[in-house]
Design an enzyme around this catalytic site. Structure first.
Site, mmCIF file in Angstrom:
data_model
loop_
_atom_site.group_PDB
_atom_site.id
_atom_site.type_symbol
_atom_site.label_atom_id
_atom_site.label_comp_id
_atom_site.label_asym_id
_atom_site.label_seq_id
_atom_site.Cartn_x
_atom_site.Cartn_y
_atom_site.Cartn_z
ATOM 1 N N SER A 169 1.009 -1.143 0.172
ATOM 2 C CA SER A 169 0.025 -0.140 0.010
ATOM 3 C C SER A 169 0.900 1.273 0.028
ATOM 4 C CB SER A 169 -1.017 -0.288 1.149
ATOM 5 O OG SER A 169 -1.961 0.828 1.054
ATOM 6 N N ASP A 181 -10.054 -5.483 -3.045
ATOM 7 C CA ASP A 181 -9.471 -4.480 -2.317
ATOM 8 C C ASP A 181 -10.313 -3.342 -2.275
ATOM 9 O OD1 ASP A 181 -7.763 -2.529 -1.448
ATOM 10 O OD2 ASP A 181 -5.969 -3.763 -1.866
ATOM 11 N N HIS A 231 -7.397 -6.231 0.920
ATOM 12 C CA HIS A 231 -5.884 -5.190 1.201
ATOM 13 C C HIS A 231 -5.240 -5.801 2.721
ATOM 14 C CE1 HIS A 231 -4.118 -1.763 0.271
ATOM 15 N NE2 HIS A 231 -3.999 -1.041 1.461
#
Lengths: 280, 280
Positions: free
Chosen positions: B149, B225, B258
């Site tokens: 991320s 995600d 995620h």
């Protein structure tokens, strides 16, 4: 028996899921986690029940043990319950300690007020939760059980008290002789009362002598575990097994401590141990 | 350059360790973690730097990614820094948000007051930390870099800006085009000021066009995600790589989100990718 989904995460081709449900045994809402391997999409898979240690919820094992990879390879589901009843209506340790009350159910059925109304983790883990799991997911009734520390004590006691119900049992750093260590004596006094004769049915070392089923025990114990001497006492387990001629593989692991880094290092071997028994 | 040991846990025959040190680059004390595989006892091993995402510390990856097993097998050390400078003297987001300030350094060198005095995570990760690590542990100067991320953005930007310094790079769900997503625009406005031309040197998609080194990018992205469309935008990365003929393996993973359950599911493949480059 309704299940409310709390979370769902794809993991190694299968699913990690968390559910909330009302437990009639415990008289409160409970959250548990299940890992369903990819094989569960094609038919029932066996289940390993994992019992966590003091202060844990279902999340510690699922997030930190790294068990899903091997569970997916072997086709085993893993169910992780919480470690006690919880909620505003559930009495906690008035002193707020970490080793009694919420997060510290010790997998017994409490008989001592005010804890006897809710603290029935033994019945929850042995009966209510498997009934719910087996009715709700593509799993078989082939069961194994394992756990860590307080949960290692829980796994050993539950397997010993329920011959035929589990195909295999193992433990990481179990509280082997809770009637004679500070954690166990505090918990048993609170949940079971002062009469120590009532404690014996919840003590692995006491149960080993009269076990009607000689299920082999696999136990890993870190030699650098700070709780080794005062709380865990694996030598008591070794002595009890030797006296009763009960099969035990006790592996002392040099340098390893009480953390999930220790559990993660050996979880694959435990999963293989359980898979071999669950396939039979 | 003194290191204070915060924790040490045996893990897969090696060691997970945490250290505190004073960072002159960041003007505060910092904690980082290192996983040293068993091979480090016999000589220098290569290092993978792992950059975590928003809100994380060094602990998230080490506890949740399950990377140590494969790192031990491949003989790779892993270093996980914190995600920002921290402490009472380090300015935080006055609004206390999760995506700016403490836990959200974005791996840039801030130029905008009051953040420019401390928020120099780029220099810390590229220079100060590797110098410290290579002076303190049995590791070589063979380096790889990866992250998740915000940390995936950091890994890609750092590799692109430092040709020859890393043997390989990969990312999980990176913020691919931070100059054009809410997380990135907020952070860059705060750390770099309103002039968007100054932002471009911290944007993977902008850097790809002029990259002097065509290090292949390995990127995994979960299709479930929740940040995929608004924040991560892997299609922008694919377009930039296609325009510049930059080698990219972008793998869209159906059903994955995620979380670290996603990272754990594919970390072994990333470690193998890095090991192949680090062995050369």
């Amino acid at each position: 028996m309704s299940l409310e989904t709390v979370a769902a995460n794809r993991s190694f081709g299968g699913w990690h899921k968390r559910f909330r449900h009302h437990s009639t045994t415990l008289g409160c809402d409970m959250v548990f986690a299940i890992y369903l391997p990819p094989q569960a999409e094609h038919g029932p898979v066996p289940v390993l029940y994992w019992l966590s240690g003091l202060t844990c919820t279902d999340e510690n094992f699922m997030q930190k043990a790294g068990a899903q990879r091997m569970a997916a390879e072997l086709g085993i589901a893993i169910v992780a319950p919480d470690t006690s009843p919880r909620g505003e209506g559930v009495p906690d340790d008035p002193e707020g300690s970490y080793d009694f009350g919420h997060g510290a159910g010790f997998y017994v059925n409490a008989t001592h007020a005010p804890f006897d109304k809710h603290y029935r983790m033994y019945d929850y883990v042995v009966s209510e939760l498997p009934t719910l799991v087996e009715a709700s997911f593509p799993v078989s009734d082939a069961r194994a059980i394992s756990g860590h520390s307080m949960g290692g004590h829980g796994a050993l006691v539950i397997a010993l008290k329920n011959p035929g119900r589990y195909r295999s049992v193992s433990a990481f750093a179990p509280i082997a002789n809770p009637t004679d260590c500070p954690w166990g004596r505090k918990a048993f006094t609170g949940y079971l009362g002062e009469d120590e004769t009532a404690w014996r049915e919840w003590d692995t070392c006491a149960l080993i002598a009269e076990a009607p089923e000689r299920l082999p025990l696999l136990v890993d114990q870190g030699e650098a575990d700070p709780f080794l001497e005062d709380q865990l006492r694996p030598q008591r387990l070794a002595q009890a097994c030797e006296r009763a001629n009960h099969p035990l593989t006790l592996r002392m692991q040099p340098g390893y401590d009480h953390s999930y880094y220790f559990i993660a290092s050996f979880i694959d071997e435990h999963l293989r141990h359980h898979a071999a028994a669950l396939r039979r």
